[in-house]
Design a protein around this motif. Structure first.
Motif, PDB file in Angstrom:
ATOM      1  N   ALA A 262      16.098   9.519   1.966  1.00  0.00           N
ATOM      2  CA  ALA A 262      15.493  10.152   3.143  1.00  0.00           C
ATOM      3  C   ALA A 262      14.085   9.675   3.473  1.00  0.00           C
ATOM      4  O   ALA A 262      13.605   9.951   4.566  1.00  0.00           O
ATOM      5  CB  ALA A 262      15.489  11.672   2.980  1.00  0.00           C
ATOM      6  N   THR A 263      13.411   8.990   2.553  1.00  0.00           N
ATOM      7  CA  THR A 263      12.065   8.491   2.841  1.00  0.00           C
ATOM      8  C   THR A 263      11.905   7.095   2.240  1.00  0.00           C
ATOM      9  O   THR A 263      12.549   6.761   1.244  1.00  0.00           O
ATOM     10  CB  THR A 263      10.967   9.405   2.232  1.00  0.00           C
ATOM     11  N   PRO A 264      11.036   6.280   2.823  1.00  0.00           N
ATOM     12  CA  PRO A 264      10.815   4.937   2.257  1.00  0.00           C
ATOM     13  C   PRO A 264      10.090   4.966   0.923  1.00  0.00           C
ATOM     14  O   PRO A 264      10.162   4.002   0.162  1.00  0.00           O
ATOM     15  CB  PRO A 264       9.986   4.228   3.329  1.00  0.00           C
ATOM     16  N   ILE A 265       9.401   6.071   0.611  1.00  0.00           N
ATOM     17  CA  ILE A 265       8.630   6.124  -0.632  1.00  0.00           C
ATOM     18  C   ILE A 265       9.466   6.617  -1.800  1.00  0.00           C
ATOM     19  O   ILE A 265       8.973   6.697  -2.926  1.00  0.00           O
ATOM     20  CB  ILE A 265       7.387   7.034  -0.475  1.00  0.00           C
ATOM     21  N   ALA A 266      10.743   6.946  -1.548  1.00  0.00           N
ATOM     22  CA  ALA A 266      11.555   7.566  -2.591  1.00  0.00           C
ATOM     23  C   ALA A 266      11.916   6.595  -3.709  1.00  0.00           C
ATOM     24  O   ALA A 266      12.027   6.986  -4.865  1.00  0.00           O
ATOM     25  CB  ALA A 266      12.829   8.143  -1.980  1.00  0.00           C
ATOM     26  N   TYR A 267      12.115   5.315  -3.380  1.00  0.00           N
ATOM     27  CA  TYR A 267      12.551   4.353  -4.394  1.00  0.00           C
ATOM     28  C   TYR A 267      12.127   2.971  -3.956  1.00  0.00           C
ATOM     29  O   TYR A 267      11.980   2.709  -2.756  1.00  0.00           O
ATOM     30  CB  TYR A 267      14.076   4.436  -4.575  1.00  0.00           C
ATOM     31  N   GLN A 268      11.962   2.074  -4.919  1.00  0.00           N
ATOM     32  CA  GLN A 268      11.414   0.762  -4.577  1.00  0.00           C
ATOM     33  C   GLN A 268      12.355  -0.048  -3.679  1.00  0.00           C
ATOM     34  O   GLN A 268      11.896  -0.856  -2.861  1.00  0.00           O
ATOM     35  CB  GLN A 268      11.079  -0.029  -5.836  1.00  0.00           C
ATOM     36  N   THR A 269      13.671   0.166  -3.786  1.00  0.00           N
ATOM     37  CA  THR A 269      14.570  -0.575  -2.902  1.00  0.00           C
ATOM     38  C   THR A 269      14.388  -0.149  -1.447  1.00  0.00           C
ATOM     39  O   THR A 269      14.535  -0.968  -0.539  1.00  0.00           O
ATOM     40  CB  THR A 269      16.045  -0.371  -3.314  1.00  0.00           C
ATOM     41  N   ASN A 270      14.066   1.137  -1.214  1.00  0.00           N
ATOM     42  CA  ASN A 270      13.786   1.598   0.149  1.00  0.00           C
ATOM     43  C   ASN A 270      12.617   0.832   0.745  1.00  0.00           C
ATOM     44  O   ASN A 270      12.598   0.511   1.940  1.00  0.00           O
ATOM     45  CB  ASN A 270      13.458   3.093   0.152  1.00  0.00           C
TER      46      ASN A 270
ATOM     47  N   LEU B 208      12.045  16.278  -5.073  1.00  0.00           N
ATOM     48  CA  LEU B 208      11.049  15.618  -5.921  1.00  0.00           C
ATOM     49  C   LEU B 208      11.165  14.110  -5.840  1.00  0.00           C
ATOM     50  O   LEU B 208      10.165  13.392  -5.733  1.00  0.00           O
ATOM     51  CB  LEU B 208      11.219  16.065  -7.376  1.00  0.00           C
ATOM     52  N   THR B 209      12.394  13.599  -5.898  1.00  0.00           N
ATOM     53  CA  THR B 209      12.566  12.149  -5.960  1.00  0.00           C
ATOM     54  C   THR B 209      12.212  11.483  -4.635  1.00  0.00           C
ATOM     55  O   THR B 209      11.798  10.328  -4.616  1.00  0.00           O
ATOM     56  CB  THR B 209      14.006  11.792  -6.385  1.00  0.00           C
ATOM     57  N   ASN B 210      12.361  12.205  -3.516  1.00  0.00           N
ATOM     58  CA  ASN B 210      12.039  11.618  -2.214  1.00  0.00           C
ATOM     59  C   ASN B 210      10.559  11.676  -1.882  1.00  0.00           C
ATOM     60  O   ASN B 210      10.086  10.907  -1.052  1.00  0.00           O
ATOM     61  CB  ASN B 210      12.850  12.296  -1.102  1.00  0.00           C
ATOM     62  N   PHE B 211       9.817  12.581  -2.550  1.00  0.00           N
ATOM     63  CA  PHE B 211       8.401  12.696  -2.228  1.00  0.00           C
ATOM     64  C   PHE B 211       7.485  12.450  -3.418  1.00  0.00           C
ATOM     65  O   PHE B 211       6.278  12.358  -3.250  1.00  0.00           O
ATOM     66  CB  PHE B 211       8.108  14.065  -1.619  1.00  0.00           C
ATOM     67  N   ALA B 212       8.053  12.337  -4.601  1.00  0.00           N
ATOM     68  CA  ALA B 212       7.228  12.001  -5.772  1.00  0.00           C
ATOM     69  C   ALA B 212       7.756  10.700  -6.351  1.00  0.00           C
ATOM     70  O   ALA B 212       7.399   9.625  -5.897  1.00  0.00           O
ATOM     71  CB  ALA B 212       7.272  13.134  -6.784  1.00  0.00           C
ATOM     72  N   SER B 213       8.637  10.799  -7.331  1.00  0.00           N
ATOM     73  CA  SER B 213       9.230   9.590  -7.909  1.00  0.00           C
ATOM     74  C   SER B 213      10.453   9.993  -8.711  1.00  0.00           C
ATOM     75  O   SER B 213      10.624  11.158  -9.082  1.00  0.00           O
ATOM     76  CB  SER B 213       8.226   8.873  -8.819  1.00  0.00           C
ATOM     77  N   ASN B 214      11.302   9.021  -8.997  1.00  0.00           N
ATOM     78  CA  ASN B 214      12.498   9.282  -9.807  1.00  0.00           C
ATOM     79  C   ASN B 214      12.116   9.736 -11.206  1.00  0.00           C
ATOM     80  O   ASN B 214      12.734  10.639 -11.774  1.00  0.00           O
ATOM     81  CB  ASN B 214      13.356   8.014  -9.910  1.00  0.00           C
TER      82      ASN B 214
ATOM     83  N   VAL C 297       0.833  -1.212   0.000  1.00  0.00           N
ATOM     84  CA  VAL C 297       0.000   0.000   0.000  1.00  0.00           C
ATOM     85  C   VAL C 297       0.870   1.265   0.000  1.00  0.00           C
ATOM     86  O   VAL C 297       0.469   2.298  -0.537  1.00  0.00           O
ATOM     87  CB  VAL C 297      -0.992   0.015   1.188  1.00  0.00           C
ATOM     88  N   LEU C 298       2.086   1.184   0.558  1.00  0.00           N
ATOM     89  CA  LEU C 298       2.984   2.335   0.534  1.00  0.00           C
ATOM     90  C   LEU C 298       3.435   2.628  -0.895  1.00  0.00           C
ATOM     91  O   LEU C 298       3.502   3.787  -1.306  1.00  0.00           O
ATOM     92  CB  LEU C 298       4.187   2.070   1.431  1.00  0.00           C
ATOM     93  N   VAL C 299       3.734   1.580  -1.658  1.00  0.00           N
ATOM     94  CA  VAL C 299       4.108   1.759  -3.063  1.00  0.00           C
ATOM     95  C   VAL C 299       2.958   2.413  -3.820  1.00  0.00           C
ATOM     96  O   VAL C 299       3.148   3.370  -4.587  1.00  0.00           O
ATOM     97  CB  VAL C 299       4.479   0.416  -3.712  1.00  0.00           C
ATOM     98  N   ALA C 300       1.748   1.891  -3.632  1.00  0.00           N
ATOM     99  CA  ALA C 300       0.585   2.433  -4.329  1.00  0.00           C
ATOM    100  C   ALA C 300       0.366   3.908  -3.992  1.00  0.00           C
ATOM    101  O   ALA C 300       0.069   4.726  -4.872  1.00  0.00           O
ATOM    102  CB  ALA C 300      -0.661   1.617  -3.983  1.00  0.00           C
ATOM    103  N   ALA C 301       0.536   4.263  -2.710  1.00  0.00           N
ATOM    104  CA  ALA C 301       0.343   5.657  -2.295  1.00  0.00           C
ATOM    105  C   ALA C 301       1.426   6.562  -2.870  1.00  0.00           C
ATOM    106  O   ALA C 301       1.148   7.692  -3.293  1.00  0.00           O
ATOM    107  CB  ALA C 301       0.335   5.750  -0.771  1.00  0.00           C
ATOM    108  N   SER C 302       2.668   6.082  -2.905  1.00  0.00           N
ATOM    109  CA  SER C 302       3.757   6.918  -3.432  1.00  0.00           C
ATOM    110  C   SER C 302       3.585   7.165  -4.924  1.00  0.00           C
ATOM    111  O   SER C 302       3.889   8.259  -5.418  1.00  0.00           O
ATOM    112  CB  SER C 302       5.106   6.265  -3.154  1.00  0.00           C
TER     113      SER C 302
END
Length: 594
Positions: free
Chosen positions: A547-555, A503-509, A455-460
């Motif tokens: 800096a955030t778990p939503i920044a990248y899929q490896t996080n 942007l990459t830490n709160f949106a996506s790469n 659900v975290l991936v979906a929200a990010s």
């Protein structure tokens, strides 16, 4: 002059800030915050749609993460990682690293970080991490550094390695492709590798020595002494330690393993009494080519498990006062269908005679048996003998499938690395192959997946799409450009990198790359600067996602295994972002004479 953002851009930024604040507070579960964020986006875009977007399209944007290729990739990689674990495919690699960790935990971590950084330069970050996660977890279970102290540093090293080449991540390829379309000469694979490696050397001491100290010990066993079992090991004929003295054996056997009686020389077809934790007993028996129960019985249980398709389970069971086993020995109990590997004796009552410390001693109420068998056989045994099955039952590796699991994972990684198919397709095919070959059982797949991560991936994904579609990203970029007039080159590079990092830490790469690369070209023209260092600043910023778990899929992949909280990423990731931005900006400025 830049005016106020549009209504939708302002609302998008408010939703992103609200989600970040809720995560950082640790007052609510990650799953609740993620689902609430998705719901807010869906309702907002339905009742207040973005111009040019129908209400139903807004709902689709909010929920698109559940069918996104990123989520499919993560779930498939979790399944493949589970296949490597349950088949024991990575045990040889884990043992090799364990030998380095035994020399010193910091040396072991340094070697692991170096290997991970080097591998991720030529192999996509995600497969490298998927291969290493189960190894680090297994090492932690064997007494090395806790997984919660190694996985975030390991992930940081992998992300830095992936930043160093144009093929290291798909984001790098995206930035280079967009820049080429806009007129920048195509960059070679190792064009900017020296710049990243110099910054990596500056930041390595922090990743290696400081990060683990900032992270908690989230091991399930933290603060508890592991239970010791008494066992009688039957020494086989082919052990490489035959003929060794007791002192020589202890040096080669795992921590937590000891002999109950002195041994002059280890001989074949003899029995030795030992005391060890369950993990040390398993590893010690392997090194001694021994079994803790009759070999024929273990072989029969393995055949039955293979024919029924059940896992072999190792479980701990406590004797109740009503058990018929009380007062008997294991040799006279007439046990069938299971193998007792060891006994943890309950403390002797003050009025009772002390018991011999031996696996052949009479059993007493409160004793705990370490039992091996099929899951159904263990349940029948516990019910028939009035035993209480304790927490901690674990399936043993299905080693007959180990080579199959390695072949599946290797093929999936190679296919994605060579560009034959996208990683989403290769990982999905690999997960299906794991099911078909029996490396992972359908009824056990839930153990491989984490609802929190899903659900975290979906929200990010939803929040990233909202920031892009609402114009919030474009507005922030224009705001950045307006504030850079007359700024020196090093400051321009730093600000661009920080903007893209945000942007990459709160949106996506992908959002950061798509927005940041054109901005770099525009700023180069406005400020009369060479475009290449500005594009590289964007590329580097897209990879500073610590800096955030939503920044990248490896996080997100390490979040469940390390049992991390949002704040764990913040307190370790923000200092690393600052270090990397400062290092990379300085090196870029010197390299390009800005």
């Amino acid at each position: 002059m830049i005016g106020l953002p549009s209504l939708h851009a302002a609302l998008a930024m408010l939703v992103a800030i609200g989600m970040f604040t809720a995560f950082a507070s640790n007052r609510f579960r990650v799953e609740i915050i993620s689902l609430f964020t998705i719901g807010v986006i869906a309702l907002m875009l339905y009742f207040l749609p973005i111009p040019g977007m129908a209400p139903k399209e807004g709902i689709a944007l909010a929920f698109q993460g559940f069918g996104h290729t990123a989520l499919i990739t993560i779930v498939a990689l979790m399944v493949m990682g589970r296949g490597l674990v349950v088949t024991g495919a990575l045990q040889p690699a884990a043992r090799a690293l364990a030998s380095v960790f035994r020399i010193g935990p910091h040396l072991g971590l340094l070697v692991t970080l170096g290997l991970a950084m080097g591998a991720s330069m030529v192999v996509n970050d995600t497969p490298v991490l998927v291969l290493l996660i189960p190894i680090m977890v297994q090492l932690a279970q064997g007494g090395a550094m806790p997984a919660s102290k190694t996985l975030i540093p390991l992930n940081a090293a992998i992300l830095i390695g992936g930043m160093a080449t144009t093929i290291g991540t798909s984001t790098n390829l995206l930035v280079v492709s967009i820049a080429a379309d806009l007129g920048l000469p195509e960059l070679g694979i190792f064009h900017f590798t020296p710049i990243v490696m110099m910054a990596a050397l500056i930041c390595l001491p922090y990743i290696w020595l400081v990060m683990p100290r900032l992270l908690p010990d989230n091991s399930p066993e933290a603060g508890h002494d592991p239970r010791q079992f008494i066992a009688s090991l039957r020494i086989g004929d082919g052990g490489g330690l035959l003929g060794k003295t007791g002192e020589e054996l202890i040096e080669r056997l795992p921590e937590g393993f000891s002999f109950l009686r002195p041994i002059d020389v280890l001989e074949a077809r003899t029995r030795v009494a030992v005391t060890a934790t369950a993990e040390a007993l398993r590893e010690g028996a392997r090194k001694l080519s021994a079994t803790a129960a009759p070999r024929w019985l273990i072989e029969r249980i393995e055949r039955e498990a293979s024919s029924t398709g059940e896992d072999l389970i190792e479980a701990e069971m406590a004797l109740s006062a009503d058990s018929r086993l009380v007062g008997r020995t294991l040799q006279t109990a007439g046990l069938e269908g299971v193998a007792v590997l060891g006994v943890s004796q309950a403390p002797t009552r003050s009025f009772a005679a002390p018991r011999e410390k031996s696996a052949e001693a009479r059993l007493a109420e409160g004793d705990i048996l370490l039992v091996l068998g099929r899951e159904s056989a263990l349940q029948e045994f516990a019910q028939a003998e009035a035993l209480l099955m304790l927490d901690g039952a674990r399936p043993l590796p299905r080693t007959s499938k180990a080579l199959t699991a390695v072949a599946i994972m290797g093929t999936a990684v190679l296919a994605a690395t060579l560009g034959f198919v996208p990683i989403a397709i290769s990982s999905l095919a690999g997960a299906i192959a794991m099911f078909i070959t029996g490396c992972v059982h359908f009824d056990k797949v839930g153990r491989a997946l984490s609802a929190k991560v899903i659900v975290l991936v979906a929200a990010s994904i939803a929040i990233g799409a909202l920031i892009f579609e609402s114009g919030a990203a474009q507005y922030l970029g224009e705001l950045l450009g307006a504030g850079m007039q007359g700024a020196p080159g090093w400051l321009v590079l730093s600000l661009i990198m920080l903007f893209v990092t945000l942007l990459t830490n709160f949106a996506s790469n992908a959002t950061a790359a798509a927005v940041g690369t054109p901005i770099a070209f525009a700023l180069a023209g406005q400020l009369q600067l060479p475009v290449e260092p500005l594009v590289l600043a964007v590329l580097f910023g897209c990879n500073l996602c610590y800096a955030t778990p939503i920044a990248y899929q490896t996080n997100m992949l390490i979040m469940a295994e390390g049992d991390y909280k949002f704040n764990d990423y913040l307190k370790t990731g923000i200092p690393l972002v600052i270090l990397m931005v400062a290092s990379l900006s300085a090196i870029l400025s010197i390299t390009y004479g800005l």
